[in-house]
Design an enzyme around this catalytic site. Structure first.
Site, PDB file in Angstrom:
ATOM      1  N   CYS A 100       3.407  -7.140   8.594  1.00  0.00           N
ATOM      2  CA  CYS A 100       4.145  -6.223   9.843  1.00  0.00           C
ATOM      3  C   CYS A 100       4.144  -7.348  11.303  1.00  0.00           C
ATOM      4  CB  CYS A 100       4.696  -5.820  10.483  1.00  0.00           C
ATOM      5  SG  CYS A 100       5.009  -4.983  11.875  1.00  0.00           S
TER       6      CYS A 100
ATOM      7  N   CYS B 146      -2.426   3.126   8.041  1.00  0.00           N
ATOM      8  CA  CYS B 146      -1.744   1.801   8.054  1.00  0.00           C
ATOM      9  C   CYS B 146      -2.109   0.277   8.032  1.00  0.00           C
ATOM     10  CB  CYS B 146      -1.085   1.214   8.905  1.00  0.00           C
ATOM     11  SG  CYS B 146       0.740   0.766   9.327  1.00  0.00           S
TER      12      CYS B 146
ATOM     13  N   CYS C 124      -3.360  -1.593  14.747  1.00  0.00           N
ATOM     14  CA  CYS C 124      -2.836  -1.640  13.814  1.00  0.00           C
ATOM     15  C   CYS C 124      -2.937  -2.743  12.775  1.00  0.00           C
ATOM     16  CB  CYS C 124      -1.207  -1.834  14.105  1.00  0.00           C
ATOM     17  SG  CYS C 124      -0.361  -1.761  12.297  1.00  0.00           S
TER      18      CYS C 124
ATOM     19  N   LEU D 272       5.721   5.215  20.643  1.00  0.00           N
ATOM     20  CA  LEU D 272       5.601   4.873  21.975  1.00  0.00           C
ATOM     21  C   LEU D 272       4.145   5.050  22.619  1.00  0.00           C
ATOM     22  CD1 LEU D 272       8.256   5.403  24.282  1.00  0.00           C
ATOM     23  CD2 LEU D 272       6.756   7.615  24.576  1.00  0.00           C
TER      24      LEU D 272
ATOM     25  N   GLU E  22       0.869  -1.294  -0.224  1.00  0.00           N
ATOM     26  CA  GLU E  22       0.142  -0.009   0.088  1.00  0.00           C
ATOM     27  C   GLU E  22       1.399   1.277  -0.045  1.00  0.00           C
ATOM     28  OE1 GLU E  22      -3.137  -1.465   2.931  1.00  0.00           O
ATOM     29  OE2 GLU E  22      -2.644   0.219   2.988  1.00  0.00           O
TER      30      GLU E  22
ATOM     31  N   CYS F   7       2.959   8.427   1.789  1.00  0.00           N
ATOM     32  CA  CYS F   7       3.960   7.522   2.771  1.00  0.00           C
ATOM     33  C   CYS F   7       3.348   5.894   2.478  1.00  0.00           C
ATOM     34  CB  CYS F   7       1.852   7.576   3.505  1.00  0.00           C
ATOM     35  SG  CYS F   7       2.303   6.642   5.072  1.00  0.00           S
TER      36      CYS F   7
ATOM     37  N   CYS G 133       1.428  -5.016  16.575  1.00  0.00           N
ATOM     38  CA  CYS G 133       0.685  -3.749  17.177  1.00  0.00           C
ATOM     39  C   CYS G 133      -0.890  -4.213  17.681  1.00  0.00           C
ATOM     40  CB  CYS G 133       1.379  -2.648  17.547  1.00  0.00           C
ATOM     41  SG  CYS G 133       2.709  -2.137  16.764  1.00  0.00           S
TER      42      CYS G 133
HETATM   43  N1  SAH Z   1       6.367  -0.016  11.792  1.00  0.00           N
HETATM   44  C1  SAH Z   1       6.571   1.945  12.305  1.00  0.00           C
HETATM   45  C2  SAH Z   1       5.666   2.164  10.931  1.00  0.00           C
HETATM   46  C3  SAH Z   1       4.351   2.055  10.539  1.00  0.00           C
HETATM   47  S1  SAH Z   1       3.049   2.514  11.043  1.00  0.00           S
HETATM   48  C4  SAH Z   1       5.976   1.872  13.196  1.00  0.00           C
HETATM   49  O1  SAH Z   1       5.187   1.414  14.157  1.00  0.00           O
HETATM   50  O2  SAH Z   1       6.348   3.442  13.962  1.00  0.00           O
HETATM   51  C5  SAH Z   1       2.914   3.859  10.803  1.00  0.00           C
HETATM   52  C6  SAH Z   1       2.509   4.861  12.337  1.00  0.00           C
HETATM   53  O3  SAH Z   1       1.218   4.499  12.576  1.00  0.00           O
HETATM   54  C7  SAH Z   1       2.939   3.920  13.807  1.00  0.00           C
HETATM   55  O4  SAH Z   1       2.846   5.196  14.890  1.00  0.00           O
HETATM   56  C8  SAH Z   1       2.160   3.132  13.943  1.00  0.00           C
HETATM   57  O5  SAH Z   1       1.966   3.204  15.429  1.00  0.00           O
HETATM   58  C9  SAH Z   1       0.642   4.459  13.789  1.00  0.00           C
HETATM   59  N2  SAH Z   1      -0.540   3.179  13.856  1.00  0.00           N
HETATM   60  C10 SAH Z   1      -0.965   2.111  13.192  1.00  0.00           C
HETATM   61  N3  SAH Z   1      -1.791   2.117  13.687  1.00  0.00           N
HETATM   62  C11 SAH Z   1      -2.458   2.992  13.978  1.00  0.00           C
HETATM   63  C12 SAH Z   1      -4.330   3.264  14.136  1.00  0.00           C
HETATM   64  N4  SAH Z   1      -5.423   2.578  13.319  1.00  0.00           N
HETATM   65  N5  SAH Z   1      -4.215   4.289  14.279  1.00  0.00           N
HETATM   66  C13 SAH Z   1      -3.395   5.649  14.833  1.00  0.00           C
HETATM   67  N6  SAH Z   1      -2.104   5.144  14.335  1.00  0.00           N
HETATM   68  C14 SAH Z   1      -1.533   3.409  13.802  1.00  0.00           C
HETATM   69 FE1  SF4 Z   2       4.520  -3.157  12.320  1.00  0.00          FE
HETATM   70 FE2  SF4 Z   2       1.296  -1.659  12.588  1.00  0.00          FE
HETATM   71 FE3  SF4 Z   2       2.999  -2.306  14.979  1.00  0.00          FE
HETATM   72 FE4  SF4 Z   2       4.251  -0.173  12.657  1.00  0.00          FE
HETATM   73  S1  SF4 Z   2       2.281  -0.232  13.852  1.00  0.00           S
HETATM   74  S2  SF4 Z   2       5.521  -1.403  14.149  1.00  0.00           S
HETATM   75  S3  SF4 Z   2       3.336  -1.090  11.413  1.00  0.00           S
HETATM   76  S4  SF4 Z   2       2.239  -3.837  13.353  1.00  0.00           S
END
Ligand code: SAH
Ligand code: SF4
Length: 361
Positions: free
Chosen positions: A117, A341, A124, A223, A97, A110, A121
């Site tokens: 991944c 994302c 996400c 964080l 994407e 982006c 998290c």
């Molecule tokens: N893996 C990396 C980069 C990709 S995610 C990372 O985690 O930093 C990019 C950002 O989007 C990260 O800060 C992640 O925590 C945030 N993110 C992911 N899912 C989200 C959601 N549903 N709502 C808000 N931010 C989100």
């Molecule tokens: Fe992976 Fe999503 Fe966590 Fe970023 S926020 S490290 S893309 S699982």
């Protein structure tokens, strides 16, 4: 069986490697520079466009090399037309994407660094689908070239890149950084190193390596929580690399590079938007060269949390200000097109699954 050779993906080659390849083909070094110009300055999609190359070289490139970007599985524009998301499908079936966000002066892309991944998290969409594979340099760079081509038709260009699409960039360290080098190459795409932001979930050894390499490309750390209990609940990676160690690595980065560290914080109602979390974050970052991006949660199918109210967001920010910690509230763009994302791929695969269900079942 015929031993047909795999075509050479030119986007996977550095300029040195391309020069080497063309030298093997008996071409002078300046030809490699010409091809490089076509790839990274003119964003050529076909070898036929490379009109200043001799016909025999173009023919050989056409038969032995490729310029793949992937098939467009889906493309969506937001209602206001300012955000566009593309889902690429690669030959092995994986999805990538990419989102273009148009602002008044910036054109920010982006991009993804992995299919899926491994970090899991909970909030996400990419984390919820699991890890498929790393993207190659060509696949990372290809996303940028696709949009560069599209923008060039409107006499515009990509001004900023954020590695905040699918995947954890520092888990795919070598390819991600090779892509950064490619995109910042003054002889090629020539984007300023400071115009690319790498976002990481907090892989400590990789952050330290990155600091040691003294890279100019800004780093952002996701964080999302200021206590280990809370962070481990949201980001499983925290069980391996807890906050105190992560902050040590962040301070090491700031000391080594003299650059400020950006911290991302997805505000989830009643979860990490409390007075207590705000105070803990303020204490953690007080006195540090740091900035916080506050992003109200973008709801996803696999997680029940909701975004914080504007009042909570404002209060959270106020508490941080009390500690001398600066922050910005970011509005998620393109919510109407699943531009968060991993969300478009998620929808696409689920829709397809539904549409291929046998109605008699
Ligand atoms: N893996 C990396 C980069 C990709 S995610 C990372 O985690 O930093 C990019 C950002 O989007 C990260 O800060 C992640 O925590 C945030 N993110 C992911 N899912 C989200 C959601 N549903 N709502 C808000 N931010 C989100
Ligand atoms: Fe992976 Fe999503 Fe966590 Fe970023 S926020 S490290 S893309 S699982």
């Amino acid at each position: 069986m015929s031993a047909e050779k795999e075509p050479i993906n030119l986007y996977n080659l550095s300029l040195d490697e391309l020069t080497g390849l063309l030298a093997q083909w008996g071409q002078p070094a300046f030809r490699a520079r010409q091809v490089w110009d076509w790839l990274y300055r003119h964003y050529a999609a076909e070898f036929a466009e490379m009109t200043n190359l001799p016909g025999d070289l173009r023919a050989r490139l056409t038969s032995e090399a490729t310029l793949p970007i992937g098939e467009i599985a889906l493309s969506r524009r937001s209602a206001d037309g300012q955000t566009k998301k593309v889902l690429f499908q690669m030959p092995d079936g994986q999805f990538i994407e990419t989102v273009l966000m148009r602002y008044e002066k910036r054109r920010t892309l982006c991009i993804s660094t992995q299919a899926g991944c491994a970090m899991g998290c909970v909030f996400c969409a990419t984390g919820q689908m699991g890890f498929m594979r790393h993207l190659s340099v060509a696949e990372i760079v290809g996303q940028v070239l696709y949009f560069a081509r599209e923008l060039a038709a409107e006499e515009q260009h990509v001004t900023n890149i954020v590695m905040m699409g699918m995947g954890e960039p520092l888990h795919n360290y070598d390819n991600t950084l090779a892509a950064v080098d490619r995109l910042t190459d003054p002889k090629g795409f020539n984007l300023g190193a400071r115009k690319i932001t790498i976002s990481t979930v907090g892989l400590i050894p990789a952050i330290r390596r990155y600091a040691d390499e003294q890279r100019q490309t800004p780093l952002a750390v996701s964080l999302h929580a200021a206590t280990d209990e809370e962070r481990s609940r949201l980001l499983p990676v925290n069980r391996r690399w807890p906050i105190a160690d992560l902050m040590d690595a962040c301070r090491y980065y700031v000391a080594k590079t003299g650059r400020r560290m950006t911290f991302e914080w997805a505000l989830i109602a009643g979860e990490n938007d409390t007075e207590e979390q705000a105070n803990k974050l303020g204490q953690l970052l007080r006195g540090m060269l740091a900035h916080v991006n506050l992003i109200p949660l973008n709801p996803t199918a696999g997680y029940g949390g909701a975004p914080s109210s504007p009042e909570r967001v404002a209060r959270f920010q106020e508490v941080l200000t009390g500690y001398g910690v600066t922050s910005t509230v970011r509005v998620r763009r393109g919510i109407d097109i699943q531009a968060g994302c991993g969300q478009l791929r998620d929808r696409h695969v689920n829709d397809r699954r539904l549409s291929t269900l046998d109605p008699s079942e």
